[in-house]
Scaffold this motif. Structure first.
Motif, PDB file in Angstrom:
ATOM      1  N   LEU A  38      -5.909 -10.792  11.318  1.00 38.31           N
ATOM      2  CA  LEU A  38      -6.675 -11.159  10.412  1.00 38.31           C
ATOM      3  C   LEU A  38      -7.349 -10.142   9.648  1.00 38.31           C
ATOM      4  O   LEU A  38      -7.831 -10.132   8.496  1.00 38.31           O
ATOM      5  CB  LEU A  38      -7.451 -12.386  10.999  1.00 38.31           C
ATOM      6  CG  LEU A  38      -7.034 -13.766  11.311  1.00 38.31           C
ATOM      7  CD1 LEU A  38      -7.991 -14.598  12.039  1.00 38.31           C
ATOM      8  CD2 LEU A  38      -6.141 -14.325   9.818  1.00 38.31           C
ATOM      9  N   VAL A  39      -7.785  -9.192  10.655  1.00 37.93           N
ATOM     10  CA  VAL A  39      -8.656  -7.970   9.990  1.00 37.93           C
ATOM     11  C   VAL A  39      -7.886  -6.634  10.380  1.00 37.93           C
ATOM     12  O   VAL A  39      -7.468  -6.564  11.524  1.00 37.93           O
ATOM     13  CB  VAL A  39     -10.087  -7.930  10.625  1.00 37.93           C
ATOM     14  CG1 VAL A  39     -10.863  -6.709  10.178  1.00 37.93           C
ATOM     15  CG2 VAL A  39     -10.837  -9.189  10.154  1.00 37.93           C
ATOM     16  N   THR A  40      -7.573  -5.858   9.430  1.00 36.01           N
ATOM     17  CA  THR A  40      -6.926  -4.614   9.484  1.00 36.01           C
ATOM     18  C   THR A  40      -7.835  -3.330   9.063  1.00 36.01           C
ATOM     19  O   THR A  40      -8.259  -3.557   8.149  1.00 36.01           O
ATOM     20  CB  THR A  40      -5.711  -4.703   8.986  1.00 36.01           C
ATOM     21  OG1 THR A  40      -4.906  -5.663   9.531  1.00 36.01           O
ATOM     22  CG2 THR A  40      -4.730  -3.170   9.096  1.00 36.01           C
ATOM     23  N   VAL A  41      -8.181  -2.512   9.806  1.00 39.82           N
ATOM     24  CA  VAL A  41      -9.004  -1.287   9.429  1.00 39.82           C
ATOM     25  C   VAL A  41      -7.877  -0.123   9.586  1.00 39.82           C
ATOM     26  O   VAL A  41      -7.142  -0.047  10.558  1.00 39.82           O
ATOM     27  CB  VAL A  41     -10.043  -0.967  10.340  1.00 39.82           C
ATOM     28  CG1 VAL A  41     -10.700   0.152  10.017  1.00 39.82           C
ATOM     29  CG2 VAL A  41     -11.053  -2.205  10.442  1.00 39.82           C
ATOM     30  N   LYS A  53      -8.850  -4.592   5.214  1.00 44.18           N
ATOM     31  CA  LYS A  53      -7.868  -5.539   4.798  1.00 44.18           C
ATOM     32  C   LYS A  53      -8.465  -7.024   5.628  1.00 44.18           C
ATOM     33  O   LYS A  53      -8.430  -6.707   6.805  1.00 44.18           O
ATOM     34  CB  LYS A  53      -6.716  -5.474   4.921  1.00 44.18           C
ATOM     35  CG  LYS A  53      -5.746  -6.617   4.281  1.00 44.18           C
ATOM     36  CD  LYS A  53      -4.453  -6.508   4.558  1.00 44.18           C
ATOM     37  CE  LYS A  53      -3.438  -7.771   4.034  1.00 44.18           C
ATOM     38  NZ  LYS A  53      -2.067  -7.716   4.388  1.00 44.18           N
ATOM     39  N   ILE A  54      -8.917  -8.008   4.888  1.00 45.62           N
ATOM     40  CA  ILE A  54      -9.489  -9.181   5.547  1.00 45.62           C
ATOM     41  C   ILE A  54      -8.892 -10.329   5.142  1.00 45.62           C
ATOM     42  O   ILE A  54      -8.702 -10.444   3.658  1.00 45.62           O
ATOM     43  CB  ILE A  54     -11.304  -9.324   5.423  1.00 45.62           C
ATOM     44  CG1 ILE A  54     -11.899  -8.199   5.863  1.00 45.62           C
ATOM     45  CG2 ILE A  54     -11.647 -10.573   5.781  1.00 45.62           C
ATOM     46  CD1 ILE A  54     -13.230  -7.959   5.525  1.00 45.62           C
ATOM     47  N   ASP A  55      -8.320 -11.262   5.821  1.00 48.84           N
ATOM     48  CA  ASP A  55      -7.460 -12.280   5.606  1.00 48.84           C
ATOM     49  C   ASP A  55      -8.241 -13.385   4.744  1.00 48.84           C
ATOM     50  O   ASP A  55      -9.683 -13.532   5.340  1.00 48.84           O
ATOM     51  CB  ASP A  55      -6.954 -13.205   6.716  1.00 48.84           C
ATOM     52  CG  ASP A  55      -6.152 -14.265   6.494  1.00 48.84           C
ATOM     53  OD1 ASP A  55      -6.631 -15.164   6.195  1.00 48.84           O
ATOM     54  OD2 ASP A  55      -4.820 -13.963   6.275  1.00 48.84           O
ATOM     55  N   PRO A  56      -8.059 -13.829   3.688  1.00 45.85           N
ATOM     56  CA  PRO A  56      -8.958 -14.596   2.881  1.00 45.85           C
ATOM     57  C   PRO A  56      -9.443 -15.835   3.624  1.00 45.85           C
ATOM     58  O   PRO A  56     -10.624 -16.602   3.354  1.00 45.85           O
ATOM     59  CB  PRO A  56      -8.398 -15.105   1.828  1.00 45.85           C
ATOM     60  CG  PRO A  56      -7.041 -14.026   1.604  1.00 45.85           C
ATOM     61  CD  PRO A  56      -6.892 -13.669   2.775  1.00 45.85           C
ATOM     62  N   ILE A  71     -14.333  -6.986  12.261  1.00 42.08           N
ATOM     63  CA  ILE A  71     -14.287  -5.707  11.534  1.00 42.08           C
ATOM     64  C   ILE A  71     -14.571  -4.606  12.845  1.00 42.08           C
ATOM     65  O   ILE A  71     -13.779  -3.652  12.863  1.00 42.08           O
ATOM     66  CB  ILE A  71     -15.165  -5.749  10.573  1.00 42.08           C
ATOM     67  CG1 ILE A  71     -14.640  -6.472   9.469  1.00 42.08           C
ATOM     68  CG2 ILE A  71     -15.430  -4.249  10.035  1.00 42.08           C
ATOM     69  CD1 ILE A  71     -15.820  -6.850   8.057  1.00 42.08           C
ATOM     70  N   VAL A  72     -15.559  -4.799  13.392  1.00 41.23           N
ATOM     71  CA  VAL A  72     -16.014  -3.853  14.602  1.00 41.23           C
ATOM     72  C   VAL A  72     -14.960  -3.565  15.466  1.00 41.23           C
ATOM     73  O   VAL A  72     -14.388  -2.626  16.030  1.00 41.23           O
ATOM     74  CB  VAL A  72     -17.522  -4.098  15.158  1.00 41.23           C
ATOM     75  CG1 VAL A  72     -17.606  -3.264  16.404  1.00 41.23           C
ATOM     76  CG2 VAL A  72     -18.404  -4.125  14.237  1.00 41.23           C
TER      77      VAL A  72
END
Length: 107
Positions: A38-41, A53-56, A71-72
């Motif tokens: 769901l979150v990609t850095v 990138k954050i899934d809506p 995110i962390v």
């Protein structure tokens, strides 16, 4: 005297290899994910964040704390991967050299 000249040649060769390795590492991009993707850095080889990138589906007021944690976690995942690649490249470069354990390269 030949030994010193041979050693100097090896030092110059090692310097050139180290410079190439540092360029390769700087050009790396590594993705870290959390929350099942769901979150990609995306980080570069120096650890700088290049993309997030954050899934809506995570954009809900109630989920702000969860999003922050994800995110962390994604950043930590990407950083760990980048450090592992750097360590492996350094091991390959310094194979056979009498370098003390725990010494971090490149300086």
């Amino acid at each position: 005297m030949r030994d010193i000249m041979g050693m100097m040649g090896k030092v110059k060769e090692m310097q050139a290899k180290m410079e190439r390795m540092q360029e390769e590492i700087a050009a790396l991009t590594v993705d870290g994910t959390s929350g099942g993707g769901l979150v990609t850095v995306t980080l570069d080889g120096k650890g700088n964040m290049k993309r997030l990138k954050i899934d809506p589906s995570l954009f809900k007021e109630d989920d702000a704390e969860i999003l922050e944690d994800l995110i962390v976690a994604a950043h930590a995942d990407a950083k760990g991967k980048a450090e592992a690649i750097t360590a492996e490249k350094t091991r390959e470069l310094t194979a056979g050299l009498p370098i003390p354990p725990g010494m971090k390269l490149p300086f």
